[in-house]
Design a protein around this motif. Structure first.
Motif, mmCIF file in Angstrom:
data_model
loop_
_atom_site.group_PDB
_atom_site.id
_atom_site.type_symbol
_atom_site.label_atom_id
_atom_site.label_comp_id
_atom_site.label_asym_id
_atom_site.label_seq_id
_atom_site.Cartn_x
_atom_site.Cartn_y
_atom_site.Cartn_z
ATOM 1 N N ILE A 140 36.134 31.978 50.596
ATOM 2 C CA ILE A 140 36.044 30.711 49.184
ATOM 3 C C ILE A 140 36.649 31.098 48.169
ATOM 4 O O ILE A 140 37.169 30.204 47.702
ATOM 5 C CB ILE A 140 34.557 30.516 49.036
ATOM 6 N N LEU A 141 36.649 32.175 47.827
ATOM 7 C CA LEU A 141 37.351 32.894 46.511
ATOM 8 C C LEU A 141 38.751 32.257 46.609
ATOM 9 O O LEU A 141 39.501 31.928 45.402
ATOM 10 C CB LEU A 141 37.146 34.225 46.026
ATOM 11 N N VAL A 142 39.359 32.969 47.718
ATOM 12 C CA VAL A 142 40.944 32.660 47.846
ATOM 13 C C VAL A 142 41.106 31.194 47.994
ATOM 14 O O VAL A 142 42.208 30.686 47.273
ATOM 15 C CB VAL A 142 41.260 33.206 49.164
ATOM 16 N N ALA A 143 40.440 30.273 48.799
ATOM 17 C CA ALA A 143 40.639 29.067 48.782
ATOM 18 C C ALA A 143 40.493 28.147 47.553
ATOM 19 O O ALA A 143 41.175 27.217 47.143
ATOM 20 C CB ALA A 143 39.600 28.180 49.942
ATOM 21 N N SER A 144 39.511 28.771 46.669
ATOM 22 C CA SER A 144 39.347 28.168 45.280
ATOM 23 C C SER A 144 40.513 28.788 44.102
ATOM 24 O O SER A 144 40.232 28.128 43.231
ATOM 25 C CB SER A 144 38.012 28.318 44.979
ATOM 26 N N HIS A 145 41.180 29.467 44.886
ATOM 27 C CA HIS A 145 42.023 30.010 43.673
ATOM 28 C C HIS A 145 41.526 30.669 42.504
ATOM 29 O O HIS A 145 42.146 30.779 41.427
ATOM 30 C CB HIS A 145 43.097 29.270 43.123
ATOM 31 N N ILE A 146 40.438 31.469 42.942
ATOM 32 C CA ILE A 146 39.603 32.303 41.731
ATOM 33 C C ILE A 146 40.306 33.661 42.121
ATOM 34 O O ILE A 146 40.006 34.140 43.176
ATOM 35 C CB ILE A 146 38.220 32.410 42.212
#
Length: 201
Positions: A140-146
């Motif tokens: 999720i963090l990768v997909a959200s660019h966090i």
């Protein structure tokens, strides 16, 4: 940590005990709870209770962690429903929580987590790098660019988000807010996090 005797019980028996612990702890502080109250509901001896848990605090910490994990998983599920809108997923989760039946087990678990005024609700349960929860969270963090540097920071951010959700729900419960008031307050917090408080000239 529950004793092996408890962990080896059937899922049905564990669920029965979980429900008793939830109903016992969610509406009164642990300082007011007696082991006798729990064993009466469990229809077992006091000695049997100590075969399952080290003491009352162990049972309390166990039930806090169980429902904390459940909430983590549900928050992740809501975020995953729209992977490009990280905070919108959390908002949808908060709306769903605000519409729950207040007699439901899930609502009681939220009430337990939000009302806890001791350290038990803030103790971080261990999460290895290959745990399914962390794997989902990292995706999720990768997909959200966090941008997260490592596993330790990923875990810290997960608990930070959990605290954000719990703080929002605590405000909702304590102030008897409407769903609209809950979301308005939540959006303030998101703005502070994503835009900051001080604008540079």
């Amino acid at each position: 940590m529950p004793q092996p005797t408890f962990l080896n019980l059937s899922e049905e028996k564990k669920q029965t005990i979980d429900t008793i612990l939830l109903n016992t702890f969610y509406d009164q502080p642990i300082s007011q709870v007696k082991v006798a109250e729990i064993v009466t509901q469990m229809k077992m001896s006091r000695g049997a209770f100590y075969k399952y848990f080290e003491d009352l605090e162990d049972a309390y910490t166990y039930i806090i962690n169980k429902y904390a994990v459940s909430v983590h998983q549900d928050i992740i599920r809501y975020i995953q429903s729209d992977r490009n809108q990280f905070f919108i997923g959390i908002e949808k989760y908060l709306i769903w929580c605000s519409e729950l039946d207040h007699d439901s087990e899930y609502w009681k678990s939220l009430h337990l987590l939000t009302k806890s005024n001791d350290l038990s609700a803030y103790k971080r349960f261990p999460l290895s790098e290959d745990s399914p929860l962390i794997t989902q969270w990292t995706d999720i963090l990768v997909a959200s660019h966090i941008i997260i540097e490592d596993h330790e920071e990923a875990v810290s951010f997960l608990f930070f988000i959990m605290e954000l959700v719990m703080n929002s729900l605590t405000g909702y419960i304590a102030n008897d807010w409407t769903t609209e008031a809950l979301i308005k307050d939540y959006r303030f917090r998101v703005k502070w996090m994503t835009q900051g408080l001080i604008h540079s000239n």
